[in-house]
Design a protein around this motif. Structure first.
Motif, mmCIF file in Angstrom:
data_model
loop_
_atom_site.group_PDB
_atom_site.id
_atom_site.type_symbol
_atom_site.label_atom_id
_atom_site.label_comp_id
_atom_site.label_asym_id
_atom_site.label_seq_id
_atom_site.Cartn_x
_atom_site.Cartn_y
_atom_site.Cartn_z
ATOM 1 N N VAL A 186 1.498 4.695 0.960
ATOM 2 C CA VAL A 186 1.881 5.318 2.225
ATOM 3 C C VAL A 186 2.759 4.329 2.983
ATOM 4 O O VAL A 186 2.683 3.115 2.769
ATOM 5 N N VAL A 187 3.597 4.860 3.869
ATOM 6 C CA VAL A 187 4.497 4.038 4.680
ATOM 7 C C VAL A 187 4.300 4.410 6.145
ATOM 8 O O VAL A 187 4.382 5.581 6.509
ATOM 9 N N PHE A 188 4.040 3.413 6.969
ATOM 10 C CA PHE A 188 3.841 3.641 8.393
ATOM 11 C C PHE A 188 4.865 2.876 9.217
ATOM 12 O O PHE A 188 5.148 1.703 8.939
ATOM 13 N N PHE A 189 5.407 3.540 10.232
ATOM 14 C CA PHE A 189 6.103 2.817 11.285
ATOM 15 C C PHE A 189 5.044 2.121 12.123
ATOM 16 O O PHE A 189 3.994 2.706 12.407
ATOM 17 N N ARG A 245 11.884 -10.023 6.838
ATOM 18 C CA ARG A 245 11.463 -10.846 7.956
ATOM 19 C C ARG A 245 11.544 -10.077 9.277
ATOM 20 O O ARG A 245 12.587 -9.556 9.649
ATOM 21 N N LYS A 246 10.399 -9.998 9.959
ATOM 22 C CA LYS A 246 10.251 -9.332 11.256
ATOM 23 C C LYS A 246 10.601 -7.841 11.218
ATOM 24 O O LYS A 246 10.777 -7.224 12.260
ATOM 25 N N ARG A 247 10.671 -7.264 10.027
ATOM 26 C CA ARG A 247 11.053 -5.864 9.937
ATOM 27 C C ARG A 247 10.107 -5.048 9.046
ATOM 28 O O ARG A 247 9.839 -3.887 9.351
ATOM 29 N N GLY A 248 9.622 -5.599 7.962
ATOM 30 C CA GLY A 248 8.765 -4.807 7.087
ATOM 31 C C GLY A 248 7.906 -5.663 6.187
ATOM 32 O O GLY A 248 8.247 -6.816 5.887
ATOM 33 N N ALA A 249 6.775 -5.108 5.743
ATOM 34 C CA ALA A 249 5.856 -5.813 4.850
ATOM 35 C C ALA A 249 5.340 -4.864 3.780
ATOM 36 O O ALA A 249 4.838 -3.787 4.091
ATOM 37 N N PHE A 250 5.501 -5.261 2.521
ATOM 38 C CA PHE A 250 4.966 -4.525 1.381
ATOM 39 C C PHE A 250 3.620 -5.155 1.021
ATOM 40 O O PHE A 250 3.562 -6.338 0.673
ATOM 41 N N LEU A 251 2.552 -4.371 1.076
ATOM 42 C CA LEU A 251 1.211 -4.884 0.819
ATOM 43 C C LEU A 251 0.571 -4.162 -0.355
ATOM 44 O O LEU A 251 0.735 -2.955 -0.519
ATOM 45 N N ARG A 252 -0.159 -4.904 -1.163
ATOM 46 C CA ARG A 252 -0.924 -4.286 -2.256
ATOM 47 C C ARG A 252 -2.402 -4.575 -2.029
ATOM 48 O O ARG A 252 -2.773 -5.615 -1.483
ATOM 49 N N CYS A 253 -3.252 -3.642 -2.455
ATOM 50 C CA CYS A 253 -4.679 -3.776 -2.165
ATOM 51 C C CYS A 253 -5.421 -4.612 -3.195
ATOM 52 O O CYS A 253 -6.559 -4.994 -2.970
ATOM 53 N N ARG A 254 -4.764 -4.941 -4.324
ATOM 54 C CA ARG A 254 -5.400 -5.753 -5.365
ATOM 55 C C ARG A 254 -4.594 -7.024 -5.601
ATOM 56 O O ARG A 254 -3.392 -7.065 -5.347
ATOM 57 N N GLY A 255 -5.267 -8.044 -6.111
ATOM 58 C CA GLY A 255 -4.559 -9.274 -6.421
ATOM 59 C C GLY A 255 -3.486 -9.056 -7.468
ATOM 60 O O GLY A 255 -2.397 -9.629 -7.395
ATOM 61 N N GLU A 256 -3.772 -8.199 -8.430
ATOM 62 C CA GLU A 256 -2.803 -7.811 -9.450
ATOM 63 C C GLU A 256 -2.756 -6.296 -9.477
ATOM 64 O O GLU A 256 -3.791 -5.640 -9.530
ATOM 65 N N GLY A 257 -1.569 -5.731 -9.428
ATOM 66 C CA GLY A 257 -1.459 -4.280 -9.433
ATOM 67 C C GLY A 257 -0.042 -3.849 -9.169
ATOM 68 O O GLY A 257 0.916 -4.573 -9.456
ATOM 69 N N PHE A 258 0.099 -2.659 -8.602
ATOM 70 C CA PHE A 258 1.423 -2.146 -8.284
ATOM 71 C C PHE A 258 2.085 -3.034 -7.224
ATOM 72 O O PHE A 258 1.421 -3.796 -6.531
ATOM 73 N N HIS A 259 3.387 -2.887 -7.104
ATOM 74 C CA HIS A 259 4.120 -3.709 -6.140
ATOM 75 C C HIS A 259 3.567 -3.545 -4.735
ATOM 76 O O HIS A 259 3.390 -4.518 -4.005
ATOM 77 N N HIS A 260 3.285 -2.285 -4.324
ATOM 78 C CA HIS A 260 2.675 -2.096 -3.013
ATOM 79 C C HIS A 260 1.921 -0.775 -2.952
ATOM 80 O O HIS A 260 2.269 0.182 -3.614
ATOM 81 N N ILE A 314 10.664 -0.829 13.496
ATOM 82 C CA ILE A 314 11.993 -0.503 14.007
ATOM 83 C C ILE A 314 11.949 -0.619 15.520
ATOM 84 O O ILE A 314 11.023 -0.098 16.150
ATOM 85 N N PRO A 315 12.887 -1.322 16.143
ATOM 86 C CA PRO A 315 12.837 -1.500 17.596
ATOM 87 C C PRO A 315 12.657 -0.178 18.349
ATOM 88 O O PRO A 315 13.340 0.810 18.076
ATOM 89 N N ASN A 316 11.700 -0.171 19.249
ATOM 90 C CA ASN A 316 11.395 0.973 20.131
ATOM 91 C C ASN A 316 10.867 2.193 19.372
ATOM 92 O O ASN A 316 10.778 3.282 19.937
ATOM 93 N N LYS A 317 10.486 2.020 18.089
ATOM 94 C CA LYS A 317 9.917 3.112 17.322
ATOM 95 C C LYS A 317 8.399 3.045 17.400
ATOM 96 O O LYS A 317 7.801 2.038 16.999
ATOM 97 N N PRO A 318 7.725 4.072 17.922
ATOM 98 C CA PRO A 318 6.265 4.028 18.019
ATOM 99 C C PRO A 318 5.602 4.205 16.654
ATOM 100 O O PRO A 318 6.257 4.466 15.643
ATOM 101 N N ALA A 319 4.285 4.073 16.636
ATOM 102 C CA ALA A 319 3.519 4.267 15.404
ATOM 103 C C ALA A 319 3.722 5.670 14.863
ATOM 104 O O ALA A 319 3.828 6.635 15.614
ATOM 105 N N GLY A 320 3.763 5.784 13.538
ATOM 106 C CA GLY A 320 3.927 7.094 12.923
ATOM 107 C C GLY A 320 3.993 6.987 11.416
ATOM 108 O O GLY A 320 4.009 5.892 10.844
ATOM 109 N N LEU A 321 4.059 8.135 10.778
ATOM 110 C CA LEU A 321 4.165 8.218 9.326
ATOM 111 C C LEU A 321 5.639 8.284 8.941
ATOM 112 O O LEU A 321 6.397 9.054 9.514
ATOM 113 N N ASN A 322 6.040 7.461 7.987
ATOM 114 C CA ASN A 322 7.411 7.508 7.502
ATOM 115 C C ASN A 322 7.526 8.599 6.433
ATOM 116 O O ASN A 322 6.865 8.514 5.408
#
Length: 213
Positions: free
Chosen positions: A156-159, A183-198, A205-213
């Motif tokens: 999933v991708v969230f603003f 840097r200061k714009r986005g982070a790709f996170l994975r839930c396992r030490g080894e697994g899919f890229h994210h 995004i500046p002035n963009k509130p929380a939401g679903l991308n």
């Protein structure tokens, strides 16, 4: 260990339109185990539920209109539940039982952790691919599919209006790992030490509130 996204619950303004979209995409409609909610499944058993947008059983939305209301992450064993309970006990909306942990992340999204319900699938049989220095398919057409048949829920991708805080929550509180970052714009996170890229991508995004991308 957290295994990945296993259940998504959406609140939508037009269920018929949403059902058509998911069916066209290739998801399989199955008999729902929740009254007045439609259920679709991927090949490995991950679930997507469609609720009416005003359904009182859904958590509050983080944005207006049709959107994702709850994310369930699969958990592998009892020790993982105990670790999550200790780590998330003071987060907003925290509740727990022997096999269920729930809270809200810094974005306001309700996240749930439950025993994994997905199953492994046989390795896919695919045609060879051609890339520089590694030619695997010669004089053979690439396969053509009538429509997709989704295997699982990849990510999933969230603003997020506060990338630093949300990223720290998922790494320090939930135990995710940073795969890549803008840097200061986005982070790709994975839930396992080894697994899919994210499994989760946080986008600021500046002035963009929380939401679903």
């Amino acid at each position: 260990m957290i295994t990945g996204i296993e259940v998504l619950k959406f609140g939508v303004e037009n269920r018929q339109e949403a059902n058509t979209f998911l069916a066209d995409f290739g998801l399989k409609a199955v008999a729902s185990d929740i009254d007045a909610a439609d259920l679709y499944q991927t090949q490995n058993g991950s679930k997507i539920y469609l609720f009416d947008i005003a359904d009182a059983r859904l958590p509050p939305a983080i944005e207006a209109g049709s959107t994702l209301r709850e994310v369930t992450w699969g958990v592998e064993n009892d020790q993982d539940f105990e670790t999550l309970k200790l780590s998330l006990a003071h987060e907003p909306g925290f509740t727990s039982s022997a096999s269920h942990v729930q809270c809200r992340d810094p974005n306001g999204m309700t996240i749930v952790f439950e025993q994994s319900i997905t199953h492994e699938l046989p390795a896919a049989k695919t045609e060879g691919i051609n890339q520089f220095g590694n030619i695997q398919r010669v004089n053979a057409a690439s396969p053509v599919y009538e429509k997709a048949e989704p295997v699982d829920i990849g990510h999933v991708v969230f603003f997020t209006p506060d990338l630093e805080v949300t990223q720290a929550f998922y790494i320090e509180k939930v135990g995710f790992h940073l795969s890549d970052a803008y840097r200061k714009r986005g982070a790709f996170l994975r839930c396992r030490g080894e697994g899919f890229h994210h499994d989760l991508f946080l986008l600021s995004i500046p002035n963009k509130p929380a939401g679903l991308n």
